[in-house]
Design a protein around this motif. Sequence first.
Motif, PDB file in Angstrom:
ATOM      1  N   ARG A  73       0.842  -1.188   0.000  1.00  0.00           N
ATOM      2  CA  ARG A  73       0.000   0.000   0.000  1.00  0.00           C
ATOM      3  C   ARG A  73       0.891   1.257   0.000  1.00  0.00           C
ATOM      4  N   TYR A  74       0.283   2.379  -0.303  1.00  0.00           N
ATOM      5  CA  TYR A  74       1.013   3.654  -0.378  1.00  0.00           C
ATOM      6  C   TYR A  74       2.253   3.494  -1.272  1.00  0.00           C
ATOM      7  N   PRO A  75       2.042   3.199  -2.556  1.00  0.00           N
ATOM      8  CA  PRO A  75       3.153   2.818  -3.436  1.00  0.00           C
ATOM      9  C   PRO A  75       4.250   3.851  -3.587  1.00  0.00           C
ATOM     10  N   THR A  76       3.893   5.136  -3.644  1.00  0.00           N
ATOM     11  CA  THR A  76       4.928   6.161  -3.839  1.00  0.00           C
ATOM     12  C   THR A  76       5.904   6.173  -2.673  1.00  0.00           C
ATOM     13  N   ALA A  77       5.368   6.185  -1.460  1.00  0.00           N
ATOM     14  CA  ALA A  77       6.226   6.187  -0.269  1.00  0.00           C
ATOM     15  C   ALA A  77       6.979   4.868  -0.145  1.00  0.00           C
ATOM     16  N   ALA A  78       6.295   3.755  -0.447  1.00  0.00           N
ATOM     17  CA  ALA A  78       6.918   2.435  -0.302  1.00  0.00           C
ATOM     18  C   ALA A  78       8.085   2.259  -1.268  1.00  0.00           C
ATOM     19  N   VAL A  79       7.892   2.640  -2.516  1.00  0.00           N
ATOM     20  CA  VAL A  79       8.963   2.500  -3.502  1.00  0.00           C
ATOM     21  C   VAL A  79      10.153   3.371  -3.129  1.00  0.00           C
ATOM     22  N   SER A  80       9.874   4.579  -2.641  1.00  0.00           N
ATOM     23  CA  SER A  80      10.955   5.471  -2.220  1.00  0.00           C
ATOM     24  C   SER A  80      11.768   4.847  -1.090  1.00  0.00           C
ATOM     25  N   LEU A  81      11.080   4.301  -0.091  1.00  0.00           N
ATOM     26  CA  LEU A  81      11.777   3.660   1.028  1.00  0.00           C
ATOM     27  C   LEU A  81      12.544   2.425   0.566  1.00  0.00           C
ATOM     28  N   SER A  82      11.957   1.659  -0.342  1.00  0.00           N
ATOM     29  CA  SER A  82      12.631   0.435  -0.798  1.00  0.00           C
ATOM     30  C   SER A  82      13.944   0.741  -1.505  1.00  0.00           C
ATOM     31  N   LYS A  83      13.975   1.823  -2.262  1.00  0.00           N
ATOM     32  CA  LYS A  83      15.214   2.201  -2.951  1.00  0.00           C
ATOM     33  C   LYS A  83      16.296   2.595  -1.944  1.00  0.00           C
ATOM     34  N   LYS A  84      15.877   3.248  -0.867  1.00  0.00           N
ATOM     35  CA  LYS A  84      16.840   3.604   0.168  1.00  0.00           C
ATOM     36  C   LYS A  84      17.343   2.364   0.895  1.00  0.00           C
ATOM     37  N   CYS A  85      16.451   1.384   1.073  1.00  0.00           N
ATOM     38  CA  CYS A  85      16.879   0.119   1.684  1.00  0.00           C
ATOM     39  C   CYS A  85      17.989  -0.524   0.857  1.00  0.00           C
ATOM     40  N   ARG A 135      -1.684  -9.109  -4.395  1.00  0.00           N
ATOM     41  CA  ARG A 135      -2.330  -9.018  -5.701  1.00  0.00           C
ATOM     42  C   ARG A 135      -1.663  -7.891  -6.475  1.00  0.00           C
ATOM     43  N   PRO A 136      -1.851  -7.827  -7.790  1.00  0.00           N
ATOM     44  CA  PRO A 136      -1.224  -6.754  -8.571  1.00  0.00           C
ATOM     45  C   PRO A 136      -1.646  -5.377  -8.048  1.00  0.00           C
ATOM     46  N   ARG A 137      -0.653  -4.539  -7.782  1.00  0.00           N
ATOM     47  CA  ARG A 137      -0.899  -3.188  -7.296  1.00  0.00           C
ATOM     48  C   ARG A 137       0.060  -2.220  -7.988  1.00  0.00           C
ATOM     49  N   GLU A 138      -0.271  -0.962  -7.945  1.00  0.00           N
ATOM     50  CA  GLU A 138       0.634   0.065  -8.434  1.00  0.00           C
ATOM     51  C   GLU A 138       1.931   0.020  -7.635  1.00  0.00           C
ATOM     52  N   GLY A 139       3.063  -0.010  -8.333  1.00  0.00           N
ATOM     53  CA  GLY A 139       4.362   0.010  -7.686  1.00  0.00           C
ATOM     54  C   GLY A 139       4.858  -1.334  -7.184  1.00  0.00           C
ATOM     55  N   LEU A 140       4.024  -2.379  -7.293  1.00  0.00           N
ATOM     56  CA  LEU A 140       4.416  -3.669  -6.726  1.00  0.00           C
ATOM     57  C   LEU A 140       5.651  -4.250  -7.405  1.00  0.00           C
ATOM     58  N   LEU A 141       5.710  -4.185  -8.727  1.00  0.00           N
ATOM     59  CA  LEU A 141       6.862  -4.762  -9.432  1.00  0.00           C
ATOM     60  C   LEU A 141       8.155  -4.034  -9.065  1.00  0.00           C
TER      61      LEU A 141
END
Length: 341
Positions: free
Chosen positions: A86-98, A111-117
Amino acid sequence: MQVDLATAVGDDSNGDTILQQLSKESNVGLKHVQRYHGDSPWSYILVTKDGTRTIIHQPSLGELTEEYVEQNVNLREYCAVHFDGRYPTAAVSLSKKCVELGIPYSVDVERPREGLLELMAGASVIICNSDYCSLALGLSNEKVVAVVGDDQEEKEAIQRFQQVFRNQAPKAVMGVMTMGSSGSYLLHKCTDYNADDLEQKSALMSFFFDNNKKYGSPRVQAKHSALWCEAYPPDPSTTTSSSSSTTDSSSNDTVDTTGAGDAFQGGFLTALWGIVPMNVMAKIGGGECHDATFMASALRLATRVAWKKIQQPGARQGLPYYEEDQWIRDEIKQVKSLFQE
C-alpha cells in the motif's frame, strides 16, 4: 521483536480508535504514523456459516506520503523492513533507500498493485499466494485454484511460483507461496531442497520434524525442490498416549480466515528477522544461509500463528502471544539454539 509501523490514518474517531488499540501492543511503535485530515478507511466483513466472506470496504483519500517518510523515517535505525504494497509512492521510495543502505526487505505480494513490481525488484524476500502467481502469468481463473492433495496441481503451482520468483524478484534470496488448505512452500535461490536436507541425525531435526511429538506441530517435507509445510497440525485423535501431556487444546475448526495471510506473514517474518543473531540475519539477507532446519521452523511458526488466528472471528482476535503459547516458546528456543556458538 520491536517493530515500528509506518502508515497513515485519518484524524477522525476511527483513526483514534485504531491508534488506541495498537498502542496496547508493547512491541509496536507508532512514531511513524501520519495523521491526515479526513476519514480513516474501514471495512465490514460478513462471514457465513460455510466460510464465505463478503467485504464492504470504504477507502480513504488519505495516504502515507513520500515527503513524510523522507522527513521522519530514519532507515538506519532498522535491520529489516516489510512492505505490504500500500502507499506505493512512499513504499517504492523507502525500498530504494533500503537497497542503497544494504537493508534487506520483504514484500507482501497479495495481488497486482501500483508500484508492486518496483518493490519486488529489490526485495530480499517475497511472500505471495498461488492466485497471484497464476494471475501474473495471465492464466484463466480455472487455473488459479489448486486442488487440495493434488500433487500434480501443486507441482504446477510451484512451477508458476518459480517463474514469478525468478522474473519479478531477481534479487530475492527466498520466497514463500501460500496455498490455503494445501499448505505453504518455500523456495531458496541457493538450493533445491530434497529429502536428504530433512534426514540429518540430530536432536534438533527430530524436534522440528517429528509431528507426533505433540499436537500443534505442522509437518514439513521436501517437495518439488522446495520446503512444504502443511496448513494444519495433525488431528488430536492421531496423537499417541505418550504425547498426551503436550496435546494442544485447540481444534482444527475454521471460524474466520480474515487476516490469516497477514498472521502467516507476521509469524514467518518474526522467525526470519526477529529471533536470530544479527550476523546470521545478514547472511540470510545475502542468501548465504539456507539451513533447512531454520527455514522449516520459520514455516512452522508462520503456520502456527495463522492456524490459531482462523479459530477466532476478526482479523486480530486469536493471534497467539509469546507469553501465552508454550508451543511458540519451545519452537523459538530451539531455533535460537541452532545459532549458539
